[in-house]
Enzyme design. Sequence first.
Site, mmCIF file in Angstrom:
data_model
loop_
_atom_site.group_PDB
_atom_site.id
_atom_site.type_symbol
_atom_site.label_atom_id
_atom_site.label_comp_id
_atom_site.label_asym_id
_atom_site.label_seq_id
_atom_site.Cartn_x
_atom_site.Cartn_y
_atom_site.Cartn_z
ATOM 1 N N LYS A 40 -36.528 -10.135 9.963
ATOM 2 C CA LYS A 40 -36.105 -8.692 9.867
ATOM 3 C C LYS A 40 -34.524 -9.424 9.669
ATOM 4 O O LYS A 40 -33.997 -9.824 10.911
ATOM 5 C CB LYS A 40 -36.433 -7.866 10.616
ATOM 6 N N ARG A 75 -28.480 0.790 -0.380
ATOM 7 C CA ARG A 75 -29.316 1.123 0.763
ATOM 8 C C ARG A 75 -28.581 3.240 -0.398
ATOM 9 O O ARG A 75 -29.822 4.120 -0.066
ATOM 10 C CB ARG A 75 -29.672 1.068 1.267
ATOM 11 N N PHE A 94 -37.483 -9.322 -1.042
ATOM 12 C CA PHE A 94 -38.743 -9.590 -0.715
ATOM 13 C C PHE A 94 -38.939 -8.264 -1.291
ATOM 14 O O PHE A 94 -40.627 -8.444 -0.715
ATOM 15 C CB PHE A 94 -38.569 -9.141 0.960
#
Length: 507
Positions: free
Chosen positions: A210, A230, A295
């Site tokens: 993370k 985001r 990812f």
Amino acid sequence: MLLAELTATSQAVRDETSRNAKIGRLAELLRRLPLGEVAIGVSYLSGELRQRQIGVGYRSLRDLPPPAERATLELAEVDAICERIGGFAGAGSQRARREELQALFARATGGEQRFLGMLLTGELRQGAQEGVMLEAVARAAEVPRDAVRRAFMLRGDLGAVAQVALAEGAAGLAAIGLEVGRPIHPMLAAPGDDVQTAIEKTGPAAVEYKLDGARVQVHRRGDEARVFTRSLDEITPRVPEVVEAVLALPARELVLDGEAIAMRQDGRPHRFQVTASRFGTRSGEGSIPLTPLFFDLLHLDGEDLIDRPGAERAAALDELVPTASRVPRALVGDARGAQAFLDAALAAGHEGVLVKALEAPYAAGRRGAGWLKVKPRHTLDLVVLAAEWGHGRRRGWLSNLHLGARGADGPDPGFVMLGKTFKGLTDAMLAWQTERLLELEVARDDWTVYVRPELVVEIAFDGVQTSTRYPGGVALRFARVLRHRPDKSAAEADTLDAVLAVHAAGD
């Protein structure tokens, strides 16, 4: 529709304590909105301008004209004025913006002025967050909630989705698909207590580092790449390193999910504020480069992958993206393997790990068991300096706590504020602390009760960051209340030195 009708609904939603009742109020208004005003209404009731930012803040709202006696403002008219205000630029723009704002507020009633003031400053707290509004749209349009949620993930604009839902129903929502170049809402991870609990929920899983970076979503079509945050804002000119890395991949079209992070020469990450500072440089130039690490792969050369299991998307990512540009990941079958990977992530200077179910599809905004984040928990015993009255379900309770550390050891140390939080508080905790803090009250204003610094609370937090907002020069990240500590005196609370030590440990 008159703005006054929407304002009245906003107040009614604010006063409701039941989530279901809030949804009902919102759905009722959505059914009455003219179709061309649905996107505006959804945006306003969600607490956001349709234009996001128009250059108006607290200072712009000083010395407003007296309110109008009669409601005349139309919703579409207000949106057009905001569009015009946001478009002012160059010499004389501040004056023009002020004049437009004064004219707008001169036509607004007292209730409308309060609503507009909160809307323009981002302070409209009425309990109509994204999840509630999604359900209200589904109820108003009489379509499945999951259909609205999926369309919102792929379209990225809830107002536009609401308009489609009300005009075209489930068939219109089903026609909304992933479009390369248009950002989609990112999938989110739910908090996990520890790797043992996480693995029990997911079974065999992929475990990833993370990173404490900035989330990026990259869309490529041919020789053009676009990068989004985001929150779906485009930042392509700011991150040339990300663009360069994606254009080097052997693909014609793709959508990647990942992080951009500032790394040191020794391979360890800089603290988040270094990344954020570089990320915010509009020119894309800076002394510290960003490293893109991906990812997830959501689309590749004409094929959508979002509904594929996580393991299949990971395999496609591995084939496309070189190891140096992927977030470190390992497959584990039990908690022992996950713990070993967590230890490695922490040793490398990262926040913790994400535990991802191998079969989970990509689901925007979901904080379920598909992705779980596990991080070490820091705790401090801090003192409550003040508390703000709650809104919506928390109306009537003192909720948002102002937290302070002891300034130094000694008989009269003083207290240094580190931030605020209302997270982690149950109804029972809210009721108890309201009663206790009112006993400690020394002063108050419209929103805040100031108290004698006596009540100690145990606070969990993710880290400490530099801050010019607070006198100690630091603030807690993602603080949340674990429990009240009436058994401890303020003299036993942690000191600013203890907080600074956590801050230094993150370097």
